[in-house]
Design a protein around this motif. Structure first.
Motif, mmCIF file in Angstrom:
data_model
loop_
_atom_site.group_PDB
_atom_site.id
_atom_site.type_symbol
_atom_site.label_atom_id
_atom_site.label_comp_id
_atom_site.label_asym_id
_atom_site.label_seq_id
_atom_site.Cartn_x
_atom_site.Cartn_y
_atom_site.Cartn_z
ATOM 1 N N MET A 208 24.410 19.508 44.078
ATOM 2 C CA MET A 208 23.507 19.123 45.167
ATOM 3 C C MET A 208 23.004 20.357 45.901
ATOM 4 O O MET A 208 23.791 21.196 46.335
ATOM 5 N N SER B 242 20.667 16.669 51.220
ATOM 6 C CA SER B 242 21.073 17.130 49.892
ATOM 7 C C SER B 242 20.192 16.511 48.819
ATOM 8 O O SER B 242 19.864 15.325 48.880
ATOM 9 N N SER C 218 23.684 18.201 56.183
ATOM 10 C CA SER C 218 22.577 18.745 55.389
ATOM 11 C C SER C 218 21.909 17.654 54.564
ATOM 12 O O SER C 218 22.567 16.764 54.039
ATOM 13 N N ASP D 95 26.383 22.192 47.031
ATOM 14 C CA ASP D 95 27.652 21.466 46.890
ATOM 15 C C ASP D 95 27.801 21.091 45.428
ATOM 16 O O ASP D 95 26.879 20.509 44.839
ATOM 17 N N THR E 187 30.373 13.958 49.483
ATOM 18 C CA THR E 187 29.253 13.726 48.575
ATOM 19 C C THR E 187 29.584 12.780 47.432
ATOM 20 O O THR E 187 28.691 12.368 46.694
ATOM 21 N N SER F 219 27.958 20.661 55.486
ATOM 22 C CA SER F 219 27.455 19.888 54.350
ATOM 23 C C SER F 219 27.222 18.428 54.709
ATOM 24 O O SER F 219 26.346 17.768 54.143
ATOM 25 N N HIS G 9 21.176 21.944 49.163
ATOM 26 C CA HIS G 9 20.894 21.634 50.559
ATOM 27 C C HIS G 9 19.474 22.083 50.919
ATOM 28 O O HIS G 9 19.059 23.182 50.548
ATOM 29 N N GLN H 177 31.645 24.741 47.521
ATOM 30 C CA GLN H 177 30.428 25.057 48.262
ATOM 31 C C GLN H 177 30.034 26.494 47.971
ATOM 32 O O GLN H 177 30.857 27.405 48.086
#
Length: 619
Positions: free
Chosen positions: A313, A328, A326, A297, A383, A323, A315, A363
């Motif tokens: 980030m 991160s 996940s 991400d 995020t 996401s 994963h 992504q």
């Protein structure tokens, strides 16, 4: 209600013969929306809206007195109804309306509400009157003392445009509330409303799969093969061309709603038969699914001419997990500089071509060091709060000021903005999702493209193993320090990575248990383990029985393919019922083993967010 003097359109005039003013008023007073009335009379929502305007029928706003008339309510909130007196007084101040995230459900976090509230604070600091529109009573944004004015209304075009007509703001922010308000941007723009931030054209370009795919092709940016379909026949033509497995999803989804990984024609037919809403405007999106890829991400700030990467980030789980579900890692962990440089370059190119103003989320999937764009969201992402806290940079405040017209180049200096890998973080930050599986065991526990988590925890530490161990504990999951570990991996994962994991566990005196194929592979490589029957295999006890009876302390299971995922559901359900931690990817297994070793040998340090923030960019 006064009658508006204007010559109605032909469609409006035709509807007026069937729907006189008194009947329309009665319908509105009983709560029928324009869209519902349009459906009843086989016409369009805009025609019903035009008829209301022709009759001079508009909703008014009533005030909820937060002080029960005992004192003057300084920050009252309002709701609409069809009545005579309007109790909401519009001021002459410069003002901005923020559209919130709308109704909440499992699989939808509160991160968007965080962005809305931070935007309110930034606007107020800049001297604007702030007006919040949202319909979720369980959010901070709908607290009566957050915004200057609150309209507790559904996030529909009909309700939103009425508030805008009454308040006459300088502009409306749609990009902090997630997908729900983003879907309104096109119609609001057509109605003459100023959208602050990325334009409705840029939003549509990113959201429309055909347009976005064409843009990526023109920019020579790789992406998984894809197609759009409005029927089963079209869907089958696409899967024949790009091959299984595929990721299938509706257009404009929220929280990965109704997304699914499909492995066969039969499963595809079942999915299409159950789909509730497929039209030419909102077709099914079908993408080639990249199994075993690593997902990233990237959050960025942009103003059409400049772009700052605010967070990269990584994963822990392989691609295919939503996401929001996940784990991160920020900053990224053990990734080549070439891959990072490629993702940053693609992000800047896309921000420029989409003319992003404010926040953007991209992504990526990385497979064999090749970078593929999965999707781009020209809005705040889940995020953003995590990135802001980890880096000590007020991301939402900066994005809001960009939307108000400030240049990112000026804000770079004010907030000491650099790229993500130049932030000088002396620590690791990990975002760990929290799941409700113990409350909903029958719902299934295997993670996929549809979001399942109901919250998240965050951990900070100087090194990755300690940060990961803290993340587990923060999410109320307890890694074992001894006992038995069950291992079952797919054929592609039967490699040196699982051997290293098994050897590490063996050195820490864990007993290893495995199903036939994994048992054979481990034994052939000199690792002792006990064999156990699979779920559905002849012979008892099988792994489900053993977990249920408390004889397993940790589960490593990496299913691949439709049948393996079905078996994983039984293993995952048994793990949840027995409160046994489990992971479904090699990446998560590696991180967990490092965390166990850290817990066994190291003392955890504790620092405040402010202490971690003070280390940023220090030599």
């Amino acid at each position: 209600m006064s009658t508006q003097v204007s010559e109605p359109a032909e469609e409006v005039l035709a509807l007026s013969r069937r729907l006189p003013a008194d009947r329309l008023i009665t319908a509105k007073e009983h709560g029928f929306s324009d869209l519902q009335i349009a459906h009843i009379f086989s016409t369009t929502e805009s025609t019903v809206q035009g008829l209301r305007k022709h009759y001079g029928i508009n909703s008014v706003f009533k005030t909820v007195d937060t002080c029960a008339a005992e004192f003057d309510a300084k920050t009252p909130y309002h709701y609409s109804t069809y009545d005579e007196e309007n109790e909401s007084v519009s001021s002459d101040r410069k003002k901005v309306i923020i559209l919130g995230g709308g109704p909440n459900r499992i699989g939808q976090g509160i991160e968007f509400d965080y962005c809305c509230v931070q935007a309110v604070f930034a606007l107020r600091e800049a001297g604007y009157e702030t007006i919040m529109v949202n319909c979720n009573p369980e959010t901070v944004s709908t607290d009566y003392d957050i915004a200057d004015k609150l309209y507790f209304e559904p996030l529909t075009f009909e309700d939103t445009i009425r508030i805008i007509e009454h308040e006459k703001p300088l502009g409306v922010i749609v990009s902090f509330g997630g997908q729900t308000p983003l879907k309104l941007s096109g119609r609001l723009h057509e109605a003459g409303v100023t959208i602050l931030g990325t334009s409705s054209e840029g939003i549509d370009l990113a959201e429309d799969r055909k347009k976005f795919g064409a843009l990526l092709d023109r920019l020579n940016i790789p992406h998984p093969d894809y197609g759009t379909a409005v029927s089963l026949e079209e869907a089958r033509d696409i899967t024949t061309r790009i091959g299984y497995p595929v990721l299938v999803r509706p257009s404009y989804v929220l929280g990965g709603r109704a997304m699914k990984i499909i492995y066969s024609d039969d499963s595809l037919k079942e999915y299409v038969d159950q789909a509730l809403f497929i039209t030419e405007k909102y077709p099914l999106l079908i993408d080639r699914f990249l199994e075993t890829a690593v997902e990233f991400d990237i959050d960025a700030l942009a103003d059409t001419t400049d772009c700052v990467i605010s967070g990269i980030m990584q994963h822990v789980e392989a691609a295919g997990i939503h996401s929001g579900d996940s784990t991160s890692i920020l900053p990224y962990h053990n990734i080549s500089p070439e891959v990072i440089a490629t993702m940053k370059e693609y992000t800047r190119i896309m921000a420029e071509n989409l003319k992003v103003v404010g926040l953007m989320n991209v992504q990526y999937a990385v497979q064999n060091n090749s970078v593929y764009v999965i999707e781009v969201n020209p809005r705040a992402s889940r995020t953003v709060p995590f990135v802001g806290k980890a880096t000590a940079i007020p991301v939402v405040k900066i994005a809001t000021r960009i939307m108000l017209g400030e240049k990112l180049s000026d804000l770079r200096r004010e907030f000491d903005l650099k790229d993500c890998d130049e932030l000088g973080l002396k620590h690791m930050a990990i975002k760990e999702p929290v799941f409700p599986f113990s409350k909903f065991v029958k719902s299934g526990v295997y993670l996929g493209p549809e979001m399942r988590s109901t919250g998240e925890a965050m951990s900070l530490a100087e090194k990755f193993p300690e940060a990961f161990a803290k993340a587990y504990q923060a999410a109320n999951m307890h890694l074992p320090l001894s006992g038995s570990v069950f291992i079952s991996v797919n054929n592609q994962d039967k490699n040196n990575r699982i051997l290293d994991i098994a050897r590490s566990l063996y050195r820490m005196d864990f007993d290893l248990v495995a199903t036939e194929g994994t048992h054979r592979f481990l034994c052939e490589n000199g690792i002792e383990c006990k064999k156990v029957f699979k779920v559905g295999e002849e012979g008892r006890p099988n792994i489900f029985d053993i977990i249920k009876h408390g004889k397993i302390d940790f589960v490593i299971n990496t299913p691949r393919g439709e049948q393996a995922l079905h078996d994983e559901e039984a293993i995952g359900a048994a793990s949840v019922l027995s409160n046994v931690p489990f992971v479904t990817t090699i990446e998560a297994a590696e991180a967990s083993v490092q965390a166990i070793d850290c817990i066994r040998h190291e003392e955890f340090g504790v620092k405040s967010l402010q202490e971690y923030a003070a280390y940023r960019n220090k030599p």
